[in-house]
Design an enzyme around this catalytic site. Structure first.
Site, short mmCIF file in Angstrom:
data_model
loop_
_atom_site.label_atom_id
_atom_site.label_comp_id
_atom_site.label_asym_id
_atom_site.label_seq_id
_atom_site.Cartn_x
_atom_site.Cartn_y
_atom_site.Cartn_z
N CYS A 4 33.64 42.45 39.11
CA CYS A 4 32.78 41.57 38.31
C CYS A 4 33.05 40.09 38.52
CB CYS A 4 32.91 41.93 36.83
SG CYS A 4 32.53 43.66 36.50
N HIS A 50 25.33 42.75 31.90
CA HIS A 50 26.41 42.49 32.85
C HIS A 50 25.95 42.96 34.23
CE1 HIS A 50 30.09 41.75 34.69
NE2 HIS A 50 30.94 42.28 33.83
N HIS A 80 32.50 34.31 30.83
CA HIS A 80 32.26 35.67 31.32
C HIS A 80 31.63 36.49 30.20
CE1 HIS A 80 32.74 38.92 34.13
NE2 HIS A 80 33.49 39.62 33.29
#
Length: 415
Positions: free
Chosen positions: A177, A344, A310
């Site tokens: 990620c 995400h 994030h």
């Protein structure tokens, strides 16, 4: 240090398949949450995600060997190159105007030793960050023959390199990620080392049964919406998309008359290896990444006006990141996560967030953190909640983290 600038950008997400649509919907609070349609979810406890609807309408006629991730990335690369005023030998944009306005197109396509009649683009390279890579053919092969289509993290770069006839450095980075930030950092290194005049850098991941099932098994997903930094948050929602920036040295950009969108001033990368999935609750690695990035940029932390978080909406990640920001910048630092809008997007996340930061620098507006009803008292930062905030700053930070203790930070400056 050689100054690196951004001269073009492109994006595809569940709330917008070009930069202007994406940015407008971020500010308007549009959420891309909808029932999953890419694969059956009847046997999954979770049913929602942030998919791109009608991808074919945006990507046009493409190589049938390409999977969903490649189609998204090629489309986004074409938009970013067009935004930068670059024409490559095989660049053939769809007739559909994905920018949303002809006024956003460059006045003319310039070249950098790579115009339509100048042969291979030998000084243009490519860095792709991804978590799952091109997975569609592999997943299809469990149900039926894949008709010769190939799968794997490297296939996207191979397809793009062949399509655009690139002969510069080519990298695929699979730092989960945080892969988008790692791809941007690697591209900067290639430019500084003089191995390329221009780098296409970004991230991409498509919605996949494998990722959806994996996160479901971790019990890390929310049943409804993503609520970064909210006291009642229940987890993340998976999304899909792609983000691309065109990077080049300032000298090269000036020489070809390019419009500079922003400066890429520094980055900080590291791995604290705290746990296979959980971040270090003391946030040591995240703090070190920010410090390295600001040192490289030659900036003091007081000069940073905003941090793109994030902000996954999971309990451990949000608290770790808030602790890192509060320790490093102080509790008054402005921050927000756009994962409430687009979910995400894994390896694409930080590349998409870099585009959002550039638009925030250009417009003087900070994007909101959606679905924040009551901030977690242990998240001691100033979250831009639910509504965009007019605020002009010269410098921004964008953070991304990943399983295994991976920490990454990039620093962007206003043009």
């Amino acid at each position: 240090m050689t100054r690196i600038v951004v001269t073009g950008m492109g994006v595809m997400t569940s709330v917008g398949c070009n930069v202007e649509q994406f940015w407008s919907n971020l500010l308007s609070g549009v959420q891309g949450v909808k029932p999953i349609r890419s694969f059956p979810v009847a046997n999954h406890p979770y049913k929602l995600g942030c998919e791109i609807e009608d991808l074919h309408a945006y990507s046009g006629a493409m190589n049938p060997a390409w999977g969903r991730a490649t189609r998204m990335f090629v489309t986004t690369v074409e938009d970013a190159l067009h935004d930068a005023g670059i024409r490559l030998p095989s660049l053939a944009l769809s007739e559909i105007d994905r920018t949303g306005s002809e006024g956003n197109r460059p006045n003319s396509a310039t070249e950098t030793g790579s115009s339509a009649d100048s042969g291979p683009s030998r000084r243009i390279g490519l860095c792709i960050g991804t978590t799952m890579g091109e997975l569609e053919a592999l997943e299809e092969s469990t149900q039926k023959p894949s008709r010769g289509r190939l799968a794997g993290p490297n296939m996207i770069a191979e397809y793009v390199t062949e399509e655009l006839q690139l002969s510069g450095p080519v990298w695929t980075l699979t730092n989960a990620c945080a892969a988008g930030n790692f791809a941007i950092a690697r591209a900067v290194e290639e430019l500084v080392a003089g191995r390329a005049d221009m780098m296409i850098a970004g991230g991409v991941d498509a919605m996949s049964w494998s990722a959806f099932t994996g996160f479901s098994s971790l019990r890390a997903m929310a049943p409804d919406v993503c609520r970064p930094f909210d006291a009642g948050r229940k987890g993340l929602l998976l999304g899909e998309g792609a983000g691309v920036v065109i990077l080049e040295t300032e000298e090269h950009a000036v020489r070809r008359g390019a419009v500079v969108r922003a400066s890429l001033l520094g980055y900080g990368l590291g791995c604290d290896a705290n746990h296979i999935t959980q971040p270090d609750p003391e946030a040591e690695g995240a703090v070190h990444a920010m410090q390295r990035a600001l040192t490289m940029a030659g900036l003091d932390k007081e000069q940073i006006g905003y941090v793109s978080a994030h902000g996954t909406g999971t309990l451990a990640n949000d608290r770790m990141e808030a602790k890192a920001l509060s320790r490093f910048f102080g509790p008054g630092i402005r921050t927000s996560s756009i994962k409430g809008h687009i979910g995400h997007t894994l390896g694409a996340a930080s590349a998409i967030e870099a585009v959002a930061c550039i638009k925030a620098l250009e417009t003087g507006i900070l994007p909101p953190n959606l679905n924040l009803r009551e901030k977690d008292p242990l998240c001691c930062v100033e979250v831009v909640a639910n509504e965009p905030l007019p605020y002009r700053t010269e410098y921004m930070v964008s953070n991304a983290y990943a399983f295994g203790g991976i920490n990454s930070t990039i620093v962007l400056g206003r043009a």
